[in-house]
Design a protein around this motif. Structure first.
Motif, short mmCIF file in Angstrom:
data_model
loop_
_atom_site.label_atom_id
_atom_site.label_comp_id
_atom_site.label_asym_id
_atom_site.label_seq_id
_atom_site.Cartn_x
_atom_site.Cartn_y
_atom_site.Cartn_z
N ILE A 115 0.88 -1.16 0.00
CA ILE A 115 0.00 0.00 0.00
C ILE A 115 0.92 1.21 0.00
CG2 ILE A 115 -0.28 0.08 2.50
CD1 ILE A 115 -3.27 0.91 1.68
N LEU A 116 0.67 2.13 -0.92
CA LEU A 116 1.51 3.32 -1.06
C LEU A 116 1.12 4.34 -0.01
CD1 LEU A 116 1.27 3.50 -4.94
CD2 LEU A 116 3.25 2.74 -3.61
N VAL A 117 2.09 4.78 0.80
CA VAL A 117 1.80 5.71 1.89
C VAL A 117 2.67 6.96 1.77
CG1 VAL A 117 1.04 3.86 3.43
CG2 VAL A 117 3.43 4.58 3.48
N ASP A 118 2.11 8.08 2.21
CA ASP A 118 2.85 9.33 2.11
C ASP A 118 3.84 9.53 3.25
OD1 ASP A 118 1.07 9.93 4.15
OD2 ASP A 118 -0.04 11.42 3.00
N ASP A 119 3.73 8.74 4.31
CA ASP A 119 4.61 8.87 5.47
C ASP A 119 4.60 7.53 6.21
OD1 ASP A 119 5.26 9.25 8.32
OD2 ASP A 119 5.25 11.40 7.88
N GLN A 120 5.73 6.82 6.20
CA GLN A 120 5.76 5.49 6.80
C GLN A 120 5.47 5.51 8.30
OE1 GLN A 120 9.57 3.73 5.46
NE2 GLN A 120 8.32 2.07 4.64
N LYS A 121 5.99 6.48 9.02
CA LYS A 121 5.77 6.52 10.47
C LYS A 121 4.30 6.75 10.78
CE LYS A 121 10.41 7.85 11.65
NZ LYS A 121 11.34 8.90 11.85
N ASP A 126 5.31 6.39 -1.13
CA ASP A 126 4.78 6.77 -2.45
C ASP A 126 5.71 7.77 -3.15
OD1 ASP A 126 4.29 9.13 -1.10
OD2 ASP A 126 2.12 9.08 -1.36
N SER A 127 7.01 7.54 -3.09
CA SER A 127 7.99 8.49 -3.60
C SER A 127 8.12 8.50 -5.12
CB SER A 127 9.36 8.22 -2.96
OG SER A 127 9.75 6.88 -3.18
N HIS A 128 7.66 7.49 -5.80
CA HIS A 128 7.70 7.50 -7.27
C HIS A 128 6.76 8.60 -7.77
CE1 HIS A 128 7.00 6.36 -11.43
NE2 HIS A 128 8.14 5.69 -11.35
N PRO A 129 7.19 9.40 -8.74
CA PRO A 129 6.34 10.51 -9.21
C PRO A 129 4.93 10.09 -9.64
CG PRO A 129 8.53 10.68 -10.14
CD PRO A 129 8.48 9.36 -9.42
N ALA A 130 4.76 8.93 -10.18
CA ALA A 130 3.44 8.49 -10.64
C ALA A 130 2.53 8.09 -9.48
CB ALA A 130 3.57 7.34 -11.63
N ALA A 131 3.12 7.74 -8.34
CA ALA A 131 2.33 7.22 -7.23
C ALA A 131 1.34 8.24 -6.70
CB ALA A 131 3.25 6.74 -6.11
N LYS A 132 1.78 9.46 -6.48
CA LYS A 132 0.89 10.49 -5.92
C LYS A 132 -0.27 10.78 -6.89
CE LYS A 132 4.50 12.68 -3.13
NZ LYS A 132 4.49 11.69 -2.13
N THR A 133 0.02 10.85 -8.17
CA THR A 133 -1.02 11.08 -9.18
C THR A 133 -2.02 9.93 -9.19
OG1 THR A 133 0.55 12.33 -10.51
CG2 THR A 133 -1.44 11.54 -11.63
N PHE A 134 -1.51 8.71 -9.16
CA PHE A 134 -2.35 7.52 -9.14
C PHE A 134 -3.27 7.52 -7.91
CE2 PHE A 134 -2.64 3.09 -7.49
CZ PHE A 134 -3.49 2.57 -8.45
N LYS A 135 -2.68 7.74 -6.74
CA LYS A 135 -3.46 7.75 -5.51
C LYS A 135 -4.52 8.84 -5.52
CE LYS A 135 -1.22 7.60 -1.68
NZ LYS A 135 -0.22 7.84 -0.64
#
Length: 131
Positions: free
Chosen positions: A10-16, A60-69
């Motif tokens: 699951i792609l997350v914006d902040d692991q902590k 979610d550090s890959h540039p496409a991840a944030k757009t996808f989410k």
């Protein structure tokens, strides 16, 4: 068959923040944490299935991840689905814990579902099999 799912991401914006939510709010337990520079290979598992499928809290550090989410959230599409034994009880427990639901419990043929915001950029569906 000799192939099975052992880890899903699951792609997350902040692991902590994700680790806190998935463990302290949802109730998962840490399975693996391997530091990899700024991020970690960080997985959690259900306490009911300690040797089951691991959920990787993947940055979610890959540039496409944030757009996808963002596109999934905008279209009200859950990123993944998690199973529960009693959806109404989990909905009540999570609501009391401050979780924001975007879809209230809904009966469909053979399943009851609800959708919440995981605070890390994803909508997550919980589902109870009813048939």
């Amino acid at each position: 068959m000799t192939i099975w799912i052992n880890v899903t991401s699951i792609l997350v914006d902040d692991q902590k923040k994700a680790f806190d939510f998935y463990t302290n709010v949802l109730g998962f337990e840490k399975k693996t944490e391997i530091p990899l520079g700024e991020a970690s290979w960080l997985t959690v598992v259900s306490p009911k299935h300690l040797d089951g499928v691991e959920l990787l809290l993947e940055p979610d550090s890959h540039p496409a991840a944030k757009t996808f989410k963002a596109a999934l959230v905008e279209d009200d599409i859950p990123f993944t689905s998690l199973a529960v034994d009693d959806l109404d009880a989990e909905h009540a427990r999570l609501t009391e814990a401050g979780v924001r639901f975007t879809q209230a419990p809904t009966e469909l043929p053979g399943v009851k579902i609800a959708v919440f915001d995981d605070t890390c950029g994803n909508l997550i569906q919980i589902a109870e099999a009813t048939a």
